[in-house]
Scaffold this active site. Structure first.
Site, mmCIF file in Angstrom:
data_model
loop_
_atom_site.group_PDB
_atom_site.id
_atom_site.type_symbol
_atom_site.label_atom_id
_atom_site.label_comp_id
_atom_site.label_asym_id
_atom_site.label_seq_id
_atom_site.Cartn_x
_atom_site.Cartn_y
_atom_site.Cartn_z
ATOM 1 N N GLN A 279 -6.438 -0.853 3.912
ATOM 2 C CA GLN A 279 -5.642 -2.054 4.196
ATOM 3 C C GLN A 279 -6.322 -3.334 3.727
ATOM 4 O O GLN A 279 -5.698 -4.395 3.708
ATOM 5 C CB GLN A 279 -5.358 -2.163 5.702
ATOM 6 C CG GLN A 279 -4.418 -1.103 6.236
ATOM 7 C CD GLN A 279 -2.981 -1.260 5.744
ATOM 8 O OE1 GLN A 279 -2.561 -2.340 5.306
ATOM 9 N NE2 GLN A 279 -2.212 -0.190 5.808
ATOM 10 N N CYS B 25 2.773 7.183 13.957
ATOM 11 C CA CYS B 25 3.118 8.350 14.752
ATOM 12 C C CYS B 25 4.085 8.008 15.875
ATOM 13 O O CYS B 25 4.764 8.874 16.394
ATOM 14 C CB CYS B 25 1.872 9.033 15.296
ATOM 15 S SG CYS B 25 0.617 7.912 15.867
ATOM 16 N N GLY C 37 -5.695 7.714 0.415
ATOM 17 C CA GLY C 37 -6.579 7.297 1.502
ATOM 18 C C GLY C 37 -6.981 8.449 2.406
ATOM 19 O O GLY C 37 -8.144 8.570 2.806
ATOM 20 N N THR D 224 -6.501 19.786 -12.002
ATOM 21 C CA THR D 224 -6.110 18.946 -13.139
ATOM 22 C C THR D 224 -5.688 17.573 -12.646
ATOM 23 O O THR D 224 -4.905 17.454 -11.704
ATOM 24 C CB THR D 224 -4.971 19.623 -13.936
ATOM 25 O OG1 THR D 224 -5.433 20.888 -14.366
ATOM 26 C CG2 THR D 224 -4.561 18.775 -15.131
HETATM 27 C C1 LIG Z 1 -2.225 4.237 4.731
HETATM 28 C C2 LIG Z 1 -3.575 4.369 5.283
HETATM 29 C C3 LIG Z 1 -4.342 5.530 5.081
HETATM 30 C C4 LIG Z 1 -3.780 6.745 4.384
HETATM 31 O O1 LIG Z 1 -3.657 6.549 3.007
HETATM 32 P P1 LIG Z 1 -2.707 7.540 2.164
HETATM 33 O O2 LIG Z 1 -2.943 7.144 0.739
HETATM 34 O O3 LIG Z 1 -1.308 7.266 2.615
HETATM 35 O O4 LIG Z 1 -3.160 8.925 2.451
HETATM 36 C C5 LIG Z 1 -5.618 5.571 5.587
HETATM 37 N N1 LIG Z 1 -6.135 4.524 6.247
HETATM 38 C C6 LIG Z 1 -5.445 3.397 6.467
HETATM 39 C C7 LIG Z 1 -6.095 2.261 7.192
HETATM 40 C C8 LIG Z 1 -4.144 3.277 6.000
HETATM 41 O O5 LIG Z 1 -3.464 2.164 6.228
#
Ligand SMILES: *Cc1c(COP(=O)(O)O)cnc(C)c1O
Length: 385
Positions: A175, A321, A69, A233
């Site tokens: 989400q 955080c 994400g 890769t």
């Molecule tokens: C978890 C999350 C991310 C980050 O995704 P990752 O695959 O952990 O980098 C970004 N946006 C939202 C809303 C998330 O809940």
């Protein structure tokens, strides 16, 4: 052990693990190689890409595979802004840090960023969006569903406004995927971020849907994989696992959503009726079905998490955080919560492996620990606990 932090990450589905194993043991070829080993790996990636695309009704060539994400969001923001003349980006004040931080970085580089406000439920008002749009706006990025309180934004309306003004629209759907039906074509979305580990796939892999015709520049240069948009890769086993996770959702999305809804409804109704001075945060209806987010007045969410953990229950305050640097949730602050309301908040997110019995056990423990914490709360006299 009871795991109720599925918004942070999810268990990898057994079928996903099975699907991945051959790509460690036998099919370890480099997908760019011409020989049979390479071709098999390349075919596996294409099959996975098909499954990822199908989940959101995209075409196979519209799926860019990323490391998750965070990278998908960064690619959308930097990849679009560096292509455009405009130096204005509109986002919301309740985004994940993987949106807020790149936006703040661009702000330092001279971009103007509008952080749209939200109401008490965490909704962006489309009228506020309309007012912020200028000739200089190159990107609108608004999350599909919030990771803390679960509120689902009016994405169709927002996408329509962007389309009418000819502005590229990105949504962080990390989400929302698997929790609400998503159709990029029907909704008119240009860019959409997905993460594998939030949907029972492995960590470190995800995708960015990029609508055909939308021009984007790469974050990483090198061997030219992913049609030049992401060199390096490919993480074949993880991509295959991610594809399987998408297929499993697609196969029974309604069943899964009904399971989430059943558990969260039980959790919400028991908590609200059995623990006094408690509120449900986020919108009562327009929320992803696996999310519950409460405020227990007079207690600290962090203390609650520790107490729950002592009882073998994994939960979260909702803002990642806050654990590390004790920062109050920017989402709850944007929703107008008082310091006390922010402090007393707890997120419980259900997943495919949770059971009704686990929910009942959790509520029983919660009742006990909230009572214990309130007995020593500095707010004790104020609330008459
Ligand atoms: C978890 C999350 C991310 C980050 O995704 P990752 O695959 O952990 O980098 C970004 N946006 C939202 C809303 C998330 O809940």
């Amino acid at each position: 052990m009871i795991y109720l932090d599925n918004a942070a990450s999810t268990p990898v589905h057994e079928k996903v693990i099975e699907e991945m194993l051959p790509y460690f043991r036998e099919q370890y070829g480099n997908p760019s190689s011409i020989h049979r080993h390479g071709r098999l790996a390349n075919t596996a990636i294409q099959n996975a890409r098909k499954r990822i695309a199908a989940l959101v009704n995209a075409d196979i060539n519209e799926i860019l595979i990323t490391s998750g994400g965070t990278e998908s969001n960064n690619t959308a923001i930097y990849g679009i802004s560096s292509q455009s003349k405009g130096k204005h980006i509109i986002t919301s004040s309740i985004e994940h840090d993987a949106i807020l931080e790149p936006c703040k970085h661009l702000e330092k580089e001279g971009y103007r960023i509008s952080f749209l406000p939200v109401d008490q439920y965490g909704f962006v008002n489309p009228e506020d969006l309309k007012k912020e749009i200028s000739d200089d706006t190159c990107l609108i990025t608004i999350m599909y569903a919030n990771n803390e309180v679960g509120t689902i934004q009016p994405i169709k309306e927002i996408a329509k406004i962007a389309r009418e003004k000819n502005i590229i629209f990105h949504t962080d759907a990390v989400q929302a995927v698997g929790k609400t039906p998503i159709d990029v074509k029907e909704f008119g979305i240009d860019l959409l971020s997905i993460s594998s580990h939030k949907i029972n796939g492995p960590k470190g892999v995800g995708a960015l849907y990029i609508k055909n015709g939308v021009k984007i520049s790469p974050l990483m240069l090198g061997g030219g994989q992913e049609r030049g948009l992401r060199s390096g890769t490919e993480n074949v086993a993880s991509i295959v696992g991610f594809g399987m996770a998408c297929k499993l959702i697609k196969d029974d999305v309604n069943e899964k959503m009904a399971h989430f809804k059943k558990l969260s409804t039980r959790l919400i109704s028991r908590v609200l009726s059995e623990i006094p001075s408690t509120t449900l945060n986020g919108h009562p209806d327009m929320r992803i079905p696996n999310n519950t987010h409460f405020t227990f007045l007079g207690v600290s969410g962090e203390d609650l998490i520790i107490k729950l953990d002592e009882n073998k229950i994994s939960a979260s305050t909702g803002s990642a955080c806050s654990v590390k640097i004790q920062k109050a949730s920017h989402v709850l602050k944007a929703m107008g919560f008082s310091h006390e309301q922010v402090t007393g908040s707890l997120r419980l997110t259900v997943g495919i492996t949770n059971t009704e019995q686990e929910i009942d056990e959790t509520v029983d423990v919660l009742k006990k620990v909230v009572k214990e914490l309130r007995a020593v709360s500095p707010y004790k006299s104020k609330y008459n606990f």
